[in-house]
Motif scaffolding. Structure first.
Motif, mmCIF file in Angstrom:
data_model
loop_
_atom_site.group_PDB
_atom_site.id
_atom_site.type_symbol
_atom_site.label_atom_id
_atom_site.label_comp_id
_atom_site.label_asym_id
_atom_site.label_seq_id
_atom_site.Cartn_x
_atom_site.Cartn_y
_atom_site.Cartn_z
ATOM 1 N N ALA A 94 7.475 18.945 14.300
ATOM 2 C CA ALA A 94 8.057 19.448 15.743
ATOM 3 C C ALA A 94 7.227 19.009 16.862
ATOM 4 O O ALA A 94 7.837 18.882 18.184
ATOM 5 C CB ALA A 94 7.346 21.078 15.699
ATOM 6 N N GLU A 95 6.188 18.208 16.741
ATOM 7 C CA GLU A 95 5.187 17.602 17.660
ATOM 8 C C GLU A 95 5.708 16.661 17.925
ATOM 9 O O GLU A 95 5.630 16.013 19.142
ATOM 10 C CB GLU A 95 3.625 17.715 17.316
ATOM 11 C CG GLU A 95 3.252 19.025 17.177
ATOM 12 C CD GLU A 95 3.680 19.818 16.044
ATOM 13 O OE1 GLU A 95 4.011 19.182 15.032
ATOM 14 O OE2 GLU A 95 3.675 21.034 16.106
ATOM 15 N N GLY A 96 6.234 15.673 16.968
ATOM 16 C CA GLY A 96 6.700 14.305 17.254
ATOM 17 C C GLY A 96 6.968 13.451 15.949
ATOM 18 O O GLY A 96 7.503 14.065 14.979
ATOM 19 N N LEU A 97 6.419 12.307 16.156
ATOM 20 C CA LEU A 97 6.543 11.288 14.915
ATOM 21 C C LEU A 97 5.000 10.897 14.306
ATOM 22 O O LEU A 97 4.104 10.562 15.265
ATOM 23 C CB LEU A 97 7.264 10.265 15.174
ATOM 24 C CG LEU A 97 8.710 10.314 15.334
ATOM 25 C CD1 LEU A 97 9.182 8.813 15.781
ATOM 26 C CD2 LEU A 97 9.381 10.447 14.051
ATOM 27 N N SER A 98 4.892 10.614 13.288
ATOM 28 C CA SER A 98 3.929 9.944 12.428
ATOM 29 C C SER A 98 4.369 8.824 11.858
ATOM 30 O O SER A 98 5.271 8.770 11.172
ATOM 31 C CB SER A 98 3.036 10.826 11.242
ATOM 32 O OG SER A 98 2.268 10.013 10.682
ATOM 33 N N ILE A 99 3.968 7.515 12.266
ATOM 34 C CA ILE A 99 4.806 6.296 11.824
ATOM 35 C C ILE A 99 3.517 5.602 11.206
ATOM 36 O O ILE A 99 2.430 4.949 11.818
ATOM 37 C CB ILE A 99 5.290 5.399 13.329
ATOM 38 C CG1 ILE A 99 6.091 6.280 14.012
ATOM 39 C CG2 ILE A 99 5.864 4.321 12.814
ATOM 40 C CD1 ILE A 99 6.534 5.554 15.238
ATOM 41 N N GLY A 100 3.443 5.393 9.787
ATOM 42 C CA GLY A 100 2.769 4.492 9.199
ATOM 43 C C GLY A 100 2.664 3.171 9.456
ATOM 44 O O GLY A 100 3.650 2.609 10.119
ATOM 45 N N ALA A 101 1.604 2.585 9.499
ATOM 46 C CA ALA A 101 1.257 1.039 10.081
ATOM 47 C C ALA A 101 2.171 0.006 9.492
ATOM 48 O O ALA A 101 2.353 -0.830 10.229
ATOM 49 C CB ALA A 101 -0.291 0.901 9.686
ATOM 50 N N THR A 102 2.809 0.212 8.242
ATOM 51 C CA THR A 102 3.724 -0.897 7.822
ATOM 52 C C THR A 102 5.084 -0.522 7.911
ATOM 53 O O THR A 102 6.050 -1.214 7.135
ATOM 54 C CB THR A 102 3.179 -1.147 6.313
ATOM 55 O OG1 THR A 102 3.278 0.002 5.290
ATOM 56 C CG2 THR A 102 1.791 -1.542 6.152
ATOM 57 N N ALA A 103 5.488 0.641 8.477
ATOM 58 C CA ALA A 103 6.851 1.067 8.729
ATOM 59 C C ALA A 103 7.675 -0.235 9.700
ATOM 60 O O ALA A 103 6.981 -0.289 10.572
ATOM 61 C CB ALA A 103 7.006 2.479 9.415
ATOM 62 N N THR A 104 8.745 -0.693 9.294
ATOM 63 C CA THR A 104 9.247 -1.637 9.934
ATOM 64 C C THR A 104 9.997 -1.060 11.066
ATOM 65 O O THR A 104 10.223 0.116 11.089
ATOM 66 C CB THR A 104 10.386 -2.531 9.121
ATOM 67 O OG1 THR A 104 11.202 -1.868 8.567
ATOM 68 C CG2 THR A 104 9.620 -3.285 7.995
ATOM 69 N N TYR A 105 10.381 -1.918 12.091
ATOM 70 C CA TYR A 105 11.317 -1.689 13.231
ATOM 71 C C TYR A 105 12.576 -0.976 12.494
ATOM 72 O O TYR A 105 12.964 -0.019 13.222
ATOM 73 C CB TYR A 105 11.558 -2.822 13.960
ATOM 74 C CG TYR A 105 10.348 -3.491 14.596
ATOM 75 C CD1 TYR A 105 9.680 -2.702 15.800
ATOM 76 C CD2 TYR A 105 10.046 -4.733 14.691
ATOM 77 C CE1 TYR A 105 8.335 -3.309 16.393
ATOM 78 C CE2 TYR A 105 8.994 -5.308 15.093
ATOM 79 C CZ TYR A 105 8.277 -4.585 16.066
ATOM 80 O OH TYR A 105 7.309 -4.976 16.822
ATOM 81 N N ALA A 106 13.260 -1.610 11.647
ATOM 82 C CA ALA A 106 14.442 -1.353 11.057
ATOM 83 C C ALA A 106 14.322 0.133 10.331
ATOM 84 O O ALA A 106 15.301 1.066 10.611
ATOM 85 C CB ALA A 106 14.847 -2.330 9.774
ATOM 86 N N VAL B 208 0.709 -1.173 0.052
ATOM 87 C CA VAL B 208 0.181 -0.004 -0.133
ATOM 88 C C VAL B 208 0.926 1.148 0.107
ATOM 89 O O VAL B 208 1.628 1.427 0.987
ATOM 90 C CB VAL B 208 -1.053 -0.042 1.110
ATOM 91 C CG1 VAL B 208 -1.868 1.261 1.366
ATOM 92 C CG2 VAL B 208 -1.809 -1.021 1.266
ATOM 93 N N ALA B 209 0.844 1.903 -1.003
ATOM 94 C CA ALA B 209 1.704 3.309 -1.130
ATOM 95 C C ALA B 209 1.602 4.200 -0.055
ATOM 96 O O ALA B 209 0.277 4.743 0.280
ATOM 97 C CB ALA B 209 1.338 3.973 -2.525
ATOM 98 N N GLY B 210 2.551 4.530 0.740
ATOM 99 C CA GLY B 210 2.440 5.535 1.745
ATOM 100 C C GLY B 210 2.152 5.132 3.042
ATOM 101 O O GLY B 210 2.205 5.779 4.087
ATOM 102 N N LEU B 211 1.766 3.615 3.259
ATOM 103 C CA LEU B 211 1.258 3.330 4.483
ATOM 104 C C LEU B 211 2.455 3.071 5.257
ATOM 105 O O LEU B 211 2.279 3.096 6.641
ATOM 106 C CB LEU B 211 0.496 1.901 4.352
ATOM 107 C CG LEU B 211 -0.366 1.796 5.621
ATOM 108 C CD1 LEU B 211 -1.360 2.738 5.733
ATOM 109 C CD2 LEU B 211 -1.097 0.232 5.206
ATOM 110 N N ASP B 212 3.750 3.182 4.771
ATOM 111 C CA ASP B 212 4.922 2.937 5.438
ATOM 112 C C ASP B 212 5.608 4.219 5.863
ATOM 113 O O ASP B 212 6.891 4.349 6.379
ATOM 114 C CB ASP B 212 5.780 2.035 4.885
ATOM 115 C CG ASP B 212 6.218 2.495 3.294
ATOM 116 O OD1 ASP B 212 5.757 3.565 3.121
ATOM 117 O OD2 ASP B 212 7.452 2.173 2.963
ATOM 118 N N ALA B 213 4.853 5.508 5.502
ATOM 119 C CA ALA B 213 5.758 6.601 5.765
ATOM 120 C C ALA B 213 5.877 7.014 7.104
ATOM 121 O O ALA B 213 5.228 6.702 8.076
ATOM 122 C CB ALA B 213 4.571 7.684 5.164
ATOM 123 N N ILE B 214 7.072 7.506 7.153
ATOM 124 C CA ILE B 214 7.412 7.966 8.663
ATOM 125 C C ILE B 214 7.889 9.715 8.641
ATOM 126 O O ILE B 214 8.825 9.769 7.817
ATOM 127 C CB ILE B 214 8.945 7.223 9.051
ATOM 128 C CG1 ILE B 214 8.612 5.841 9.437
ATOM 129 C CG2 ILE B 214 9.363 7.727 10.488
ATOM 130 C CD1 ILE B 214 9.903 5.008 9.396
#
Length: 497
Positions: free
Chosen positions: A260-272, A250-256
């Motif tokens: 300034a507020e923090g992080l947005s971690i996509g659902a398919t972003a791996t630990y690595a 899924v395009a973009g679902l791994d986006a990190i």
């Protein structure tokens, strides 16, 4: 819509159609491709005998990561390059530098584990720059050797990977990297993948809209991200999973995204992929992620999957709860957000409707007056499930605690906040150890843990009290306190070799 997967192997595009949804990469390699060097050991991603290298484009560059073929489903490798131990030997029989070093340093006896060890070290060899001893030990943490012991293996790794100059790897894969990149770019067609029938299929949508529509049509489908847990449903629990929807395409679902507020971690972003960004929030988070599984597990497993699975011993949920994270879910076109602690309802039950999926995790950055700590206790230091996981964030006004968020894993049927403990800490001086006692006692109000194979109930209760005390001592900055066996926060928690 495409009805077959495609991957790159030995300079050729391989297409596979008509496979069962739960076919593992290991079975495909051994039974269909006759790549018998890839061994079946534990069948659960622990021993590393089945390790292969998966090459994918990351920021336009081919990156090789080790994965456990036993718990990786075949459909997950669509669009990637697969490298097995047989691929390393040259056409004239010449050994790869890693293989050659293993021979010269006597790093193999029975040989069963050796192919997986070689493939893990192959991925380290592909990384630019000199590999340190700590990097070698981390890379080998997911490979079990029952015969030789690790000294000759580590010596071989340092020989092959530890003195290589800052240049492209001097092997056939380094020489072919531009050609491989073009091939992988050609496989990225952005077309939905659907192999099977309406009753039994492996599907990998290419867009958020396709994913949402597919899950509306098949709310009973199993949602698959990294496969490090679902793979065990297949290999150990022998579950029947007739419908599998894989999120990895899924395009973009791994986006990190860092803000300034923090992080947005996509659902398919791996630990690595997420490790550096998460570690930048606090050193304890970097150390926590480094101890989640092995390199193989972190290359496949996702932060979102660790949350969505809802395990009471998942490592990231307590830390995310303590940080005040929220999650974003989607059902059809409807998107909603909720505090992450409200997502976990009961054991095996989360606040997610059939057909609804996790989109991303929003993690606030600790404030200038916040102190954060996270601790993991397990029987093995590396690659082990938590017996107790503790995370805390205290907000200080001078030396007074004005707010507290404390969460534990392994202490209840879900990852859970310690509400009574938090309340008992508010208004307390961080320097007044006697005033900590009501909060420490309140842990018995918040948690009544059970005993199991990982730890007894008494151990868990005692350990939780000790971990909270440890966090308070560190945050108070007591100069004579030695609270870290390995690593120091001041040095960014770099592992002491």
């Amino acid at each position: 819509m495409r009805d077959r997967i495609r991957y790159f192997s030995r300079g050729q595009i391989v297409e596979v159609a008509g496979f069962a949804p739960t076919t593992t990469l290991l079975d495909h390699l051994r039974l269909e491709r006759k790549r018998l060097g890839t061994k079946e050991g534990c069948g659960e991603g622990d021993c590393g005998a089945c390790t292969v290298a998966i090459g994918r484009l990351e920021a336009g560059r081919v990156v090789y990561r080790p994965v456990n073929a036993c718990i990786q489903l075949l459909g997950q490798i669509d669009g990637a390059e697969i490298v097995t131990v047989e691929d390393l030997t040259g056409p004239d029989g010449a050994l790869h530098p890693v293989q050659d070093a293993m021979v010269r340093h006597h790093g193999s006896q029975c040989g069963f584990c050796t192919p997986g060890i070689v493939m893990s070290l192959f991925t380290l060899y592909q990384e630019e720059g000199e590999a340190s001893r700590a990097a070698v030990l981390d890379r080998l943490a997911g490979n079990l050797c029952r015969c030789t012991g690790y000294r000759p293996i580590v010596d071989a790794a340092l020989d092959a990977c530890g003195a290589r100059p800052e240049a492209a790897p001097a092997d056939a894969f380094g020489a072919a990297r531009a050609e491989t990149a073009r091939a992988l770019a050609g496989l990225a067609d952005g077309i939905d993948l659907f192999v099977g029938t309406e009753q039994s299929f492996f599907a990998a949508p290419a867009s958020i809209d396709s994913l949402a529509n597919l899950l509306l049509a098949h709310p009973d489908a199993t949602i698959l991200a990294g496969g490090t847990d679902v793979g065990l449903w297949v290999t150990k629990q022998l579950r029947s999973l007739p419908k599998i929807v894989h999120l990895g395409r899924v395009a973009g679902l791994d986006a990190i995204e860092t803000t300034a507020e923090g992080l947005s971690i996509g659902a398919t972003a791996t630990y690595a992929a997420a490790e550096a960004a998460i570690a930048a929030l606090d050193p304890d988070l970097g150390e926590l992620l480094r101890r989640i599984g092995s390199t193989q597990v972190r290359a496949s497993g996702t932060v979102g999957g660790n949350v969505a699975n809802g395990s009471p011993i998942g490592d990231t949920p307590p830390a995310l709860i303590a940080l005040g994270a929220t999650i974003e879910l989607q059902f059809g076109t409807e998107i909603r957000r909720l505090p992450i602690e409200d997502f976990f309802i009961a054991y095996g039950k989360q606040d997610r409707r059939p057909g609804e999926f996790l989109r991303r995790i929003l993690v606030p950055r600790p404030g200038t007056n916040d102190a954060f700590r996270a601790f993991k206790l397990s029987k093995r230091f590396d690659q082990d499930i938590s017996a107790v996981m503790a995370a805390m964030r205290l907000t200080l006004d001078g030396r007074t605690i004005t707010a507290a968020r404390i969460a534990f894993g392994g202490m209840a049927a879900t990852p859970k906040r310690a509400s009574a403990t938090e309340a008992a800490l508010v208004g307390v001086s961080i320097d007044d150890e006697a005033a900590w006692l009501p909060a420490l006692d309140a842990l018995s109000v918040d948690f009544q843990p059970i005993g199991d194979m990982r730890a007894s109930a008494t151990y868990r209760a005692t350990a939780a009290r000790g971990l909270l005390t440890k966090g308070l001592i560190e945050i108070a900055g007591r100069p004579t306190a030695e609270t870290r066996v390995i690593g120091h926060r001041e040095a960014g928690l770099e592992r002491v070799a």
